[in-house]
Design a protein around this motif. Structure first.
Motif, short mmCIF file in Angstrom:
data_model
loop_
_atom_site.label_atom_id
_atom_site.label_comp_id
_atom_site.label_asym_id
_atom_site.label_seq_id
_atom_site.Cartn_x
_atom_site.Cartn_y
_atom_site.Cartn_z
N LYS A 140 0.85 -1.19 0.00
CA LYS A 140 0.00 0.00 0.00
C LYS A 140 0.89 1.24 0.00
O LYS A 140 1.89 1.30 0.73
N SER A 196 2.82 0.50 3.59
CA SER A 196 3.25 -0.85 4.00
C SER A 196 4.76 -0.83 4.21
O SER A 196 5.48 -0.11 3.52
N GLU A 197 5.20 -1.64 5.15
CA GLU A 197 6.63 -1.73 5.39
C GLU A 197 7.29 -2.38 4.17
O GLU A 197 6.79 -3.37 3.63
N CYS A 241 8.44 -8.71 4.62
CA CYS A 241 7.54 -7.58 4.25
C CYS A 241 6.39 -8.07 3.37
O CYS A 241 5.26 -7.61 3.51
N ARG A 300 3.88 -9.79 5.59
CA ARG A 300 3.13 -8.81 6.38
C ARG A 300 2.09 -8.09 5.52
O ARG A 300 0.97 -7.85 5.96
N SER A 301 2.48 -7.74 4.28
CA SER A 301 1.55 -7.01 3.41
C SER A 301 0.32 -7.86 3.09
O SER A 301 -0.78 -7.34 2.95
N GLN A 302 0.53 -9.20 3.00
CA GLN A 302 -0.61 -10.09 2.73
C GLN A 302 -1.54 -10.16 3.95
O GLN A 302 -2.76 -10.16 3.80
N GLU A 303 -0.91 -10.18 5.13
CA GLU A 303 -1.72 -10.25 6.35
C GLU A 303 -2.55 -8.98 6.55
O GLU A 303 -3.68 -9.02 7.01
N GLU A 304 -1.93 -7.84 6.16
CA GLU A 304 -2.61 -6.55 6.38
C GLU A 304 -3.72 -6.29 5.38
O GLU A 304 -4.51 -5.37 5.55
#
Lengths: 167, 281
Positions: A56, A76-77, A159, A162-166
């Protein structure tokens, strides 16, 4: 009036992007009332460390758009040589000619009023696939990418997850 | 051993960071100085294109340069008045745009020819792969304003002044004039490459010097924009020791006149009794 011309051009682009299917990203507004502030999701390009990620980012246009470029910041990180630790993206087409902050070579393409949201995001996607370590915005990531590719990859994969989880 | 390596790495990282930080501060200082100058110019020159002014006004620009007063006298023999443009790097395109719109307002044939040639210039950019979305928008806006100015009896001059002093509208027109110039340079690149310094390709020159806003113009831009549009333009070049006039194309009959002083363009109007078309000029 500067606002109105630029705003109109942005509105047309938003309508066009929502109408047709775009490859590699999706785009919308952060707040429906403000045409100058966009939220985009950039898909990690296939066959790269970033594959599978949904990153994002915010694309913020100045009132002087299209005379002046927008600013792109990842929310997003993300771990990448050309994205600084605050998420700010440093690619030449988002800088005006003469703005040599990041040591770009003279020939690198700079901001032009003719650029669209789509051409900007295509450049960002190609930057993800192909980092430029000559003008790193994140010196640590650049060194790691060059010297320790395995641990670089590990950070990127984290990363991506994490982006998939968010999402 | 391992420890040494880490130490060396972190020292070199630090050196790189310090170096880029120093460069960053320097560049930021330059950038902020440039913005300061832009703001100062905008506060001194409220207009983008001024109302018509007396030529004697130019004398004020050269209070401490006596040699220019002779040039101003020479200018007065041919020209009656001028319009100033803001010195923001876009002055050539803005001066060209304003005077062309003004000239075409009462000249239907020239208006149609101009309309056709800018459409062709735009088509060429489509062919060589420019993003059509923005290109068509700049083009449609330009045509729309041109039609408004030239349709019927031609709009009043106040409407034209308003259009070119509205920053958003005015800059949108400038963007398109820059694209037309770029189109011509790329179309005739085998010719223009001979007149370009510091760039290895015409394409590179266009994306660094023509298409970005605020980039100044010179001979190459004048040549390209007039030949792309078929507009005949005479430029009175005022320099310290002498003046000269250049007409693009050299055998044409000028419909617009600009004043060039190194780095800047304004708009000129031939005086009613002078024969500005005289071949001796």
């Amino acid at each position: 009036m500067t606002e109105e011309r630029g705003a109109l051009l942005l509105r047309k682009q938003l309508a066009e992007l929502n109408k047709s299917c775009t490859e590699g990203f999706s785009a919308g507004l952060i707040d429906d009332e403000d045409i100058y502030r966009w939220e985009v999701v950039i898909y990690g390009p296939p066959d790269t460390n970033y594959e599978g990620g949904y990153f994002k980012a915010h694309l913020i246009f100045p009132k002087e758009y299209p005379d002046r470029p927008p600013k792109l910041t990842f929310v997003s990180e993300i771990w990448h040589p050309n994205i600084d630790k605050n998420g700010d993206v440093c690619i030449s087409i988002l800088h005006e000619p003469g703005d040599d902050n990041y040591g770009y070579e003279k020939a690198a393409e700079r901001w032009l009023p003719i650029h669209t949201v789509e051409t900007i995001l295509i450049s960002v996607i190609s930057m993800l696939a192909d980092p430029n370590d000559e003008s790193p915005a994140n010196v640590d990531a650049a060194k790691e990418w060059r010297d320790f590719p395995d641990s670089f990859k590990k950070k990127v994969v984290r990363c991506v997850r994490r982006s998939q989880e968010e999402l | 051993m391992e420890g040494d390596k880490t130490l060396a790495t972190s020292a070199s990282t630090k050196a790189v960071e310090e170096e880029s930080l120093a460069a960053l501060n320097m560049d930021e200082a330059i950038l902020s100085q440039r913005r300061g100058i832009e703001e100062q110019i905008a506060s001194e020159q409220q207009y983008l294109v001024s109302s018509t002014r007396e030529l004697s006004e130019l004398e004020r620009d050269y209070q401490h340069h006596g040699e220019f007063s002779a040039r101003i006298q020479e200018l007065k023999l041919i020209y009656g008045c001028l319009r100033r443009t803001r010195a923001d790097g876009n002055c050539f395109y803005r001066a060209f745009g304003f005077s062309v719109f003004e000239a075409l307002r009462k000249n239907k044939a020239a208006y149609q020819a101009f309309r056709k040639s800018i459409t062709e210039a735009k088509e060429y950019l489509v062919i060589i792969g420019y993003p059509t979305f923005t290109l068509e928008d700049f083009y449609e806006n330009f045509i729309e304003e041109l039609d408004k100015v030239c349709d019927g009896e031609g709009c009043p001059i106040s409407q034209l002044e308003e259009l070119f002093n509205d920053k958003g509208m005015s800059n949108y027109l400038v963007v398109f004039l820059r694209l037309i110039t770029s189109s011509q340079l790329q179309k005739e690149q085998d010719f223009f490459i001979n007149f370009i310094d510091g760039y290895s390709t015409v394409k590179e020159f266009c994306s660094q010097e023509i298409e970005p806003m605020d980039k100044e113009s010179d001979h190459v831009q004048m040549n390209a924009l007039t030949s792309a549009t078929g507009v005949c333009m005479r430029v009175f070049c005022m320099e310290r020791g002498q003046y000269s006039t250049v007409t693009f194309p050299s055998d044409g009959k000028p419909i617009i006149h600009l004043l060039y002083r190194p780095g800047h363009f304004d708009i000129l109007y031939p005086s009613a009794d002078a024969t500005a078309d005289s071949p001796t000029l």
